[in-house]
Design a protein around this motif. Structure first.
Motif: not given
Ligand code: PMP
Length: 445
Positions: A214-217, A249-253
């Motif tokens: 898992y990683a945010e961008s 994880d593009e929930v924020q980005t």
């Protein structure tokens, strides 16, 4: 517009809502009764510039989004087990923004549900159980997600790390293990990537099987961290051939928050092909709707042996009307096209303020995803925790809403709706400059 006085709202909340359910400015929370564009209004009619709200993406109560939602609401809102055009049209539209391998959508109601479903799929189709996450990450509030979010489990109130969770250092070149003061960007990228390799090798040696990374961008809760070039690409190129699936994880980005690209991961290379992409927040402009997009073969494997997935509200006609309307606005108004210009101004001006105010240790981010790391001492980078709180409050008193995050809560975050404009940016800079000057003056008195 107010049904209750502010005091009554506070009293009722105390009585019926657990005190651990957090509010912004928890000691003196805001009561917001109306939102228009990039502004929010409290019960007294005070108008705030909203740089805190990363859900009202195309602007609060955008008329097109409101119209589409209410029209669909008056026509049909139902359980998601019927054919409906809104859902399939959205599936077609959103996948056109993603690599061609990602064609299958699972619609859910929150980023947490999407991230949790990815774990379920990855475990089922790979036979592995363990996951890799980056330090300080947050991926959601469900039990499994708290377990993979160092932001939560490593907090003094948390339950600690479980053995199926492997934590790689976040590739933070300002505060992390490898810093830009000592290494080039390429070296930093490689060094942090090698940490992931070490983690995987150690896990394999001890007989554990990892199924998902898992990683945010760009990392949000960790303090607006921008990864060095090619870091994610190296990780994907190493992990995917090993059968370890990769989740962006593009929930924020997502949805052009970073200005230049629809998705944050694209800034790490157009040829990056995640196994999963999770989207939420901006997707519904504040309405709860989210989606896990994955590759066809993964979805097929997940559905083997007659497995059925059902989610009562996920993909309901109203949510999908809202999600389509948000895409309409993005496509028609092209709000993201001014993000580059405004955010370049913001970042340049913040760099200028950094020359002027010692307390600014680092300015980072791009698009409308910016972090200002406040420090007591530029050499030691000791976080200026108390001053950060004072600045945040002073900005609020000047009617500009920001938030604080990062492991020390000393990083001021700027993440306004896309309609935030140049005048707003100028006001933010002037106000911030004045507040930092006042702070310096007070410290000298
Ligand atoms: N992933 C990231 C990166 C997030 O920031 C959040 C929410 N802050 C989530 C997942 C969880 O989304 P939700 O709150 O919609 O469940």
């Amino acid at each position: 517009m107010e049904t209750l006085s502010r005091d009554e709202t506070v009293a009722l909340r105390k009585k019926h809502v657990a005190s651990c359910v957090e509010l912004f400015f928890n000691d003196d929370p805001l009561k917001i009764v109306k939102g228009v564009g990039q502004y929010m209004f409290d019960e007294k009619g005070n108008k705030y510039l909203d740089c805190i709200n990363n859900v009202a993406h195309v602007g609060h109560c955008h008329p097109h989004v409101v119209k589409c939602a209410s029209e669909q609401m008056s026509l049909l809102e139902t359980n998601s087990r019927f054919l409906h055009d809104n859902l399939v049209i959205y599936g077609k539209r959103i996948t056109q923004y993603l690599p061609k391998e990602l064609q299958i959508c699972f619609f859910t109601n929150s980023g947490s549900e999407s991230n949790d479903l990815a774990m379920r799929i990855a475990r089922r189709i790979s036979g592995g159980y363990d996951v890799i996450v980056l330090d300080h990450a947050y991926h959601g509030h469900l039990t499994n997600l708290v377990s993979i979010s160092p932001y939560k489990f490593a907090h003094p109130s948390g339950d600690g790390k479980q053995e199926w969770v492997h934590v790689a250092p976040v590739p933070d070149s300002y505060r992390g293990k490898y810093r830009s003061s000592e290494y080039s960007e390429d070296e930093i990228s490689e060094l942090y990537f090698q940490e992931v390799v070490k983690l995987v090798e150690n896990a394999e040696k001890s007989g554990r099987k990892i199924c998902l990374f898992y990683a945010e961008s760009l990392q949000s809760c960790g303090g607006q961290i921008v990864y060095p070039k090619n870091y994610l690409k190296k990780c994907y190129q190493y992990l995917q051939p090993k059968g370890i699936l990769c989740l962006a994880d593009e929930v924020q980005t997502g949805f052009y928050r970073t200005g230049s690209h629809m998705w944050g991961f694209q800034s790490q290379g157009e040829d990056l092909i995640p196994d999963f992409v999770t989207i939420g927040k901006s997707m519904g402009n504040g309405h709860p709707v989210s989606c896990l997009v994955t590759q066809t073969s993964h979805a097929q494997k997940f559905g083997e042996k007659g497995l059925k997935y059902f989610n009562t509200y996920g993909g309901n006609p109203v949510s999908m009307a809202v999600a389509n309307a948000v895409l309409d606005v993005i496509e028609k108004e092209k709000l993201h096209t001014h993000v580059h210009e405004v955010s370049t101004y913001l970042l340049n001006e913040l760099e200028r303020l950094k020359q002027k105010h010692e307390i600014i240790g680092d300015v980072r981010g791009y698009g409308y995803f910016i972090g200002i790391d406040l420090v007591k001492n530029r050499q030691t980078r000791e976080p200026a925790i108390e001053s950060a709180r004072i600045v945040l409050r002073a900005m609020r008193d000047a009617f500009i809403l920001l938030s604080l995050d990062g492991p020390y809560s000393n990083v001021l975050k700027i993440k306004p709706p896309l309609c935030f404009n140049m005048d707003n940016a100028k006001l933010l800079i002037e106000t911030f400059d004045r507040i930092l000057a006042d702070l310096k003056l007070k410290a000298q008195l």
